[in-house]
Design a protein around this motif. Sequence first.
Motif, PDB file in Angstrom:
ATOM      1  N   SER A 140       4.961   7.491  -9.412  1.00  0.00           N
ATOM      2  CA  SER A 140       3.959   7.219  -8.381  1.00  0.00           C
ATOM      3  C   SER A 140       4.272   5.951  -7.604  1.00  0.00           C
ATOM      4  N   ASN A 141       5.073   5.054  -8.200  1.00  0.00           N
ATOM      5  CA  ASN A 141       5.395   3.800  -7.514  1.00  0.00           C
ATOM      6  C   ASN A 141       6.841   3.773  -7.013  1.00  0.00           C
ATOM      7  N   ASN A 142       7.459   4.958  -6.920  1.00  0.00           N
ATOM      8  CA  ASN A 142       8.869   5.033  -6.525  1.00  0.00           C
ATOM      9  C   ASN A 142       9.057   5.210  -5.029  1.00  0.00           C
ATOM     10  N   GLY A 143       7.994   5.362  -4.287  1.00  0.00           N
ATOM     11  CA  GLY A 143       8.145   5.577  -2.858  1.00  0.00           C
ATOM     12  C   GLY A 143       7.022   4.961  -2.054  1.00  0.00           C
ATOM     13  N   TYR A 203      10.912   1.825 -12.605  1.00  0.00           N
ATOM     14  CA  TYR A 203      11.204   0.954 -11.471  1.00  0.00           C
ATOM     15  C   TYR A 203      10.209   1.267 -10.360  1.00  0.00           C
ATOM     16  N   ALA A 204       9.900   0.262  -9.551  1.00  0.00           N
ATOM     17  CA  ALA A 204       8.878   0.425  -8.515  1.00  0.00           C
ATOM     18  C   ALA A 204       9.287  -0.308  -7.252  1.00  0.00           C
ATOM     19  N   ILE A 205       8.757   0.169  -6.133  1.00  0.00           N
ATOM     20  CA  ILE A 205       8.819  -0.601  -4.896  1.00  0.00           C
ATOM     21  C   ILE A 205       7.570  -1.476  -4.877  1.00  0.00           C
ATOM     22  N   LYS A 206       7.760  -2.746  -5.073  1.00  0.00           N
ATOM     23  CA  LYS A 206       6.611  -3.656  -5.211  1.00  0.00           C
ATOM     24  C   LYS A 206       6.023  -4.052  -3.866  1.00  0.00           C
ATOM     25  N   GLU A 207       6.929  -4.308  -2.910  1.00  0.00           N
ATOM     26  CA  GLU A 207       6.432  -4.830  -1.636  1.00  0.00           C
ATOM     27  C   GLU A 207       7.471  -4.584  -0.550  1.00  0.00           C
ATOM     28  N   PRO A 235      12.884  -9.591 -13.421  1.00  0.00           N
ATOM     29  CA  PRO A 235      11.975  -8.445 -13.263  1.00  0.00           C
ATOM     30  C   PRO A 235      11.877  -7.945 -11.830  1.00  0.00           C
ATOM     31  N   THR A 236      12.231  -8.774 -10.842  1.00  0.00           N
ATOM     32  CA  THR A 236      12.160  -8.332  -9.453  1.00  0.00           C
ATOM     33  C   THR A 236      13.507  -8.545  -8.770  1.00  0.00           C
ATOM     34  N   TYR A 237      13.661  -7.837  -7.656  1.00  0.00           N
ATOM     35  CA  TYR A 237      14.932  -7.862  -6.922  1.00  0.00           C
ATOM     36  C   TYR A 237      14.621  -7.638  -5.453  1.00  0.00           C
ATOM     37  N   LEU A 281      11.890  -4.853  -5.118  1.00  0.00           N
ATOM     38  CA  LEU A 281      11.834  -3.875  -6.198  1.00  0.00           C
ATOM     39  C   LEU A 281      11.383  -4.570  -7.474  1.00  0.00           C
ATOM     40  N   GLU A 282      10.805  -3.800  -8.380  1.00  0.00           N
ATOM     41  CA  GLU A 282      10.344  -4.360  -9.642  1.00  0.00           C
ATOM     42  C   GLU A 282      10.774  -3.470 -10.802  1.00  0.00           C
TER      43      GLU A 282
END
Length: 624
Positions: free
Chosen positions: A617-620, A516-520, A587-589, A532-533
């Motif tokens: 690496s994309n969690n924060g 999971y990632a913080i996309k934007e 896929p996104t939220y 989130l992605e």
Amino acid sequence: MKKFIIACSVLLAGFAANAQATAGYWQQHVDYRMNVDMDVKTFRYTGKQELIYTNNSPDVLDKVFYHLYFNAFQPGSEMDVRLKTIADPDKRMVINKGTKEEPEYESRIGVLKPDEVGYIKVQSLTQDGQPVTYETKGTILEVKLASPLKPGVSAKLAMDFEGQVPLQIRRSGRNSSEGVALSMTQWYPKMAEYDFEGWHADPYIGREFHGVWGNFDVQISIDKEYILGGTGNLQNGDEIGYGYEKKGTKVKRPKGKKLTWHFHAEKVHDFAWAADPEYIHDTLETPSGVTLHFLYKDNPEIVENWKKLQPRTAALLDFYNKNIGPYPWKQYSVIQGGDGGMEYAMCTLITGERSFGSLVGVTAHEMAHAWFQHLLATNESKHPWMDEGFTSFISDLAENEIMERNKPNPFENAYRSYFMLAMSGKEQPQTTHADRYAENMAYSFSAYSKGEVFLAQLGYVIGQDKLMETLHRYYEDFKFKHPTPNDFKRVAEKVSGFQLDWYLTDWTMTTNTIDYAIKEVTGEGEDTKVTLERIGLMPMPVDVLVVYKDDSYETFYAPLRMMHGIKDNPYPNLERTVLPDWAWAYPTYEFTINRPKSDIKAIVVDPSDLMADVDKSNNGMTFE
């Protein structure tokens, strides 16, 4: 920020649970009576076995199967061939004739001489006095019964057999590297398990075991100077002595060169023992009424560590009693023997020439198997992760407390190993049969590390208190049974109220990963929109921590729709917003923070660090 994440890592404690009966469950039963005579000069032994086998299944059985494990230690056996063909053979079982960089492995089994091999040979076998037809196929004895065994009926199978103890190569054997004379594990003809899936007559290629619940009455005749320890309760301690006699009793050993040790064990599925003339035998009575036995070589270099081990073992017993359920037998023995560490009913055999920390660690792990294998007897061939993973989970918790390590996340090494496996390209689903892993590395990381993460991460999914309540209820519902993965999942569902089939399926039946990632993050006036992605295929609920520049905190929780439930707030001292559920296919939220972006210092996915996200690496995100 880092300090807050560490503070949010939740350590576990025990919680009580109510038992619930398991409807429609059945299992076979066996009672063994064995008389064994050991020749310590030739390492050969003879045995008589009377076995009462009760067919509790709904099926008529026209054949049965036995395991003859010692037959694996012969040139040309399946175990020998596997050592020669697997890319990363067990280093204990091979000789490297090459270099570290370019190894050339030779199987130690393949070079055994006739007087060094292991074997179990059946001399005769009858069913209720009638001869039966049988055939030895490697490590399996296939028996065609004289008359079919109907449901609810018992049969007496009487056998004469002889065996030879192999050189110590794997688990069992004679004359170990530490000088232990006899490590007698997998040493007798053992009835194979029959259950709702049918017979489990797996050949002994290298992995672990499955057995039928029952009782053992075993008499072992051996030279007088040998001291024994193992499964069961010694029935004639007053004539044996060596620390087994009642206090104040004057030991009067019978005449002759040998002593006959008489052990009895109830409600177990295996029987193991070890013997050596140089054992020191110490005992320790625990508050729970369990007697701890310690048998180790009279070696000045290890005695101090073995003495220091004893109160720590008592503390381990207490920890497991509280956090899983009460140990039900009267004794547990920690014995120097074998080739590493291996669990058996009421005992473990471990190598003893270790540092103190290592000695406690191996004891913590093997003792925990008394619950996760010898009380909750999963099929280790089909579900090794339930055995090794659950054991690793609870023993890491126990060591963290008893050794006062105070790690915020006691499972960090298991997560690290799982990530290595997931990124290696060599991972196989945990539903893979233990013998069918392409490499030992993949098996070990899958069974131990990924199995441990299964439980640690389940605490993230359902809540830490619900996880420990699940372990208690699992113990109550399935002690002295053979639980399956679905059995454990159903217990967790009943305790938590959540639907968890997705978790069991993706984690154990696939190699899907979590990412999971913080996309934007965008500012929208007085509000902030976070996107989130989901990058990985495995679904998860998501905890998000927001750290503000005024050093206040807030959490947001996006439930997973297919769970059909909301876990309790894992951070009760922090304000939490429960968001609408996130359906996996999206896929996104998006969600909104009701403060401007200029107020935010950082946003972090999974502050507990218990979600096995393969790319953190994309969690924060941090903001100036």
